[in-house]
Scaffold this motif. Structure first.
Motif, PDB file in Angstrom:
ATOM      1  N   GLY A 184       5.523 -11.261  -1.428  1.00 29.02           N
ATOM      2  CA  GLY A 184       5.935 -11.895   0.498  1.00 29.02           C
ATOM      3  C   GLY A 184       6.319 -10.446   1.014  1.00 29.02           C
ATOM      4  N   GLU A 185       6.633  -9.123   0.794  1.00 33.57           N
ATOM      5  CA  GLU A 185       6.047  -7.988   1.230  1.00 33.57           C
ATOM      6  C   GLU A 185       5.088  -7.880   1.198  1.00 33.57           C
ATOM      7  N   ALA A 186       3.942  -7.400   0.594  1.00 35.39           N
ATOM      8  CA  ALA A 186       2.781  -7.475   0.617  1.00 35.39           C
ATOM      9  C   ALA A 186       2.031  -8.415   1.975  1.00 35.39           C
ATOM     10  N   GLN A 187       1.982  -8.939   1.566  1.00 37.02           N
ATOM     11  CA  GLN A 187       1.402 -10.153   2.766  1.00 37.02           C
ATOM     12  C   GLN A 187       1.877  -9.530   4.172  1.00 37.02           C
ATOM     13  N   LYS A 188       3.226  -9.484   3.982  1.00 35.94           N
ATOM     14  CA  LYS A 188       3.707  -8.897   5.526  1.00 35.94           C
ATOM     15  C   LYS A 188       2.970  -7.874   6.350  1.00 35.94           C
ATOM     16  N   ARG A 189       2.731  -7.159   5.501  1.00 36.37           N
ATOM     17  CA  ARG A 189       2.187  -5.556   5.812  1.00 36.37           C
ATOM     18  C   ARG A 189       0.696  -5.420   6.056  1.00 36.37           C
ATOM     19  N   LEU A 190      -0.252  -6.299   5.123  1.00 36.01           N
ATOM     20  CA  LEU A 190      -1.145  -5.962   5.063  1.00 36.01           C
ATOM     21  C   LEU A 190      -1.459  -7.439   6.341  1.00 36.01           C
ATOM     22  N   ARG A 191      -3.170  -7.039   6.615  1.00 31.73           N
ATOM     23  CA  ARG A 191      -3.995  -6.917   7.209  1.00 31.73           C
ATOM     24  C   ARG A 191      -4.151  -8.610   7.099  1.00 31.73           C
ATOM     25  N   PRO A 192      -4.592  -9.196   7.599  1.00 31.95           N
ATOM     26  CA  PRO A 192      -4.660 -11.195   6.833  1.00 31.95           C
ATOM     27  C   PRO A 192      -6.152 -11.343   6.171  1.00 31.95           C
ATOM     28  N   TYR A 193      -7.080 -10.565   6.804  1.00 33.87           N
ATOM     29  CA  TYR A 193      -7.931 -10.594   5.685  1.00 33.87           C
ATOM     30  C   TYR A 193      -7.891  -9.675   4.180  1.00 33.87           C
ATOM     31  N   VAL A 194      -7.067  -8.669   4.284  1.00 36.38           N
ATOM     32  CA  VAL A 194      -7.303  -7.776   3.547  1.00 36.38           C
ATOM     33  C   VAL A 194      -6.050  -8.479   2.535  1.00 36.38           C
ATOM     34  N   TRP A 195      -4.912  -9.414   3.340  1.00 38.18           N
ATOM     35  CA  TRP A 195      -4.002  -9.682   1.793  1.00 38.18           C
ATOM     36  C   TRP A 195      -4.924 -11.713   1.224  1.00 38.18           C
ATOM     37  N   ARG A 196      -5.825 -11.966   2.073  1.00 40.19           N
ATOM     38  CA  ARG A 196      -6.799 -12.627   1.291  1.00 40.19           C
ATOM     39  C   ARG A 196      -7.128 -12.141  -0.336  1.00 40.19           C
ATOM     40  N   ARG A 197      -7.893 -11.082   0.517  1.00 37.65           N
ATOM     41  CA  ARG A 197      -8.731 -10.220  -0.523  1.00 37.65           C
ATOM     42  C   ARG A 197      -7.525  -9.706  -1.727  1.00 37.65           C
TER      43      ARG A 197
END
Length: 173
Positions: free
Chosen positions: A138-151
């Motif tokens: 959950g913290e990673a999802q908040k910190r990453l740009r949306p397309y990096v999170w999807r990756r």
């Protein structure tokens, strides 16, 4: 009469010149390669680059003619002082042109699970990073740009299924 032999058989030098001319006209692709590294609690290693506003996966841009797996090994050595055995390819993401940038092929490899000794070896080894941290999903999802999170999400799915994912701007195809 027999057929004339192809150019590559008749004149190898002319054939190489022909190929070089074609190569000079073809598109060049930027390439990045990142590692998905986890700790024993399943947290994801993220880095905070000084030159961009968001956190990212550890890795970086390929140098000319550098294979992606070599890129991620080099980047981890340079930025975190860490030598790594790269595991399986988890996903490839084609990122469309944006801002001043041309398109990009971004590879994510399995970097494995770091134990205590591996975690102790991590250190900021150059001036590009402000910090690194193991983060819950959950913290990673908040910190990453949306397309990096999807990756990253596709890479995590690939760990579970053993199936490499192909993405376009972070979206499955």
């Amino acid at each position: 009469m027999g057929a004339e032999r192809p150019l590559y058989e008749r004149d190898p030098e002319a054939w190489n010149s022909y190929l070089a001319a074609g190569n000079a006209k073809q598109a060049r692709k930027r390439v990045s390669a990142d590692a998905l590294l986890r700790d024993e609690m399943g947290r994801i290693l993220l880095v905070d680059p000084k030159y961009k506003p968001d956190w990212d996966l550890p890795g970086g841009m390929a140098e000319a003619n550098e294979p992606p797996a070599d890129t991620v090994r080099r980047e981890l050595r340079e930025e975190l002082g860490y030598s790594i055995e790269i595991g399986d390819l988890l996903c490839v993401d084609w990122v469309s042109p944006h801002g001043p940038w041309d398109d990009l092929l971004s590879f994510v490899f399995d970097g494995g699970v770091l134990s205590g000794i591996g975690m102790e070896a991590l250190r900021i080894a150059d001036n590009e990073l402000a910090a690194y941290e193991f983060c819950k999903i959950g913290e990673a999802q908040k910190r990453l740009r949306p397309y990096v999170w999807r990756r990253l999400a596709a890479a995590l799915e690939a760990l579970k299924t053993g199936r490499v994912h192909y993405l376009q701007d972070g979206h499955p195809q």
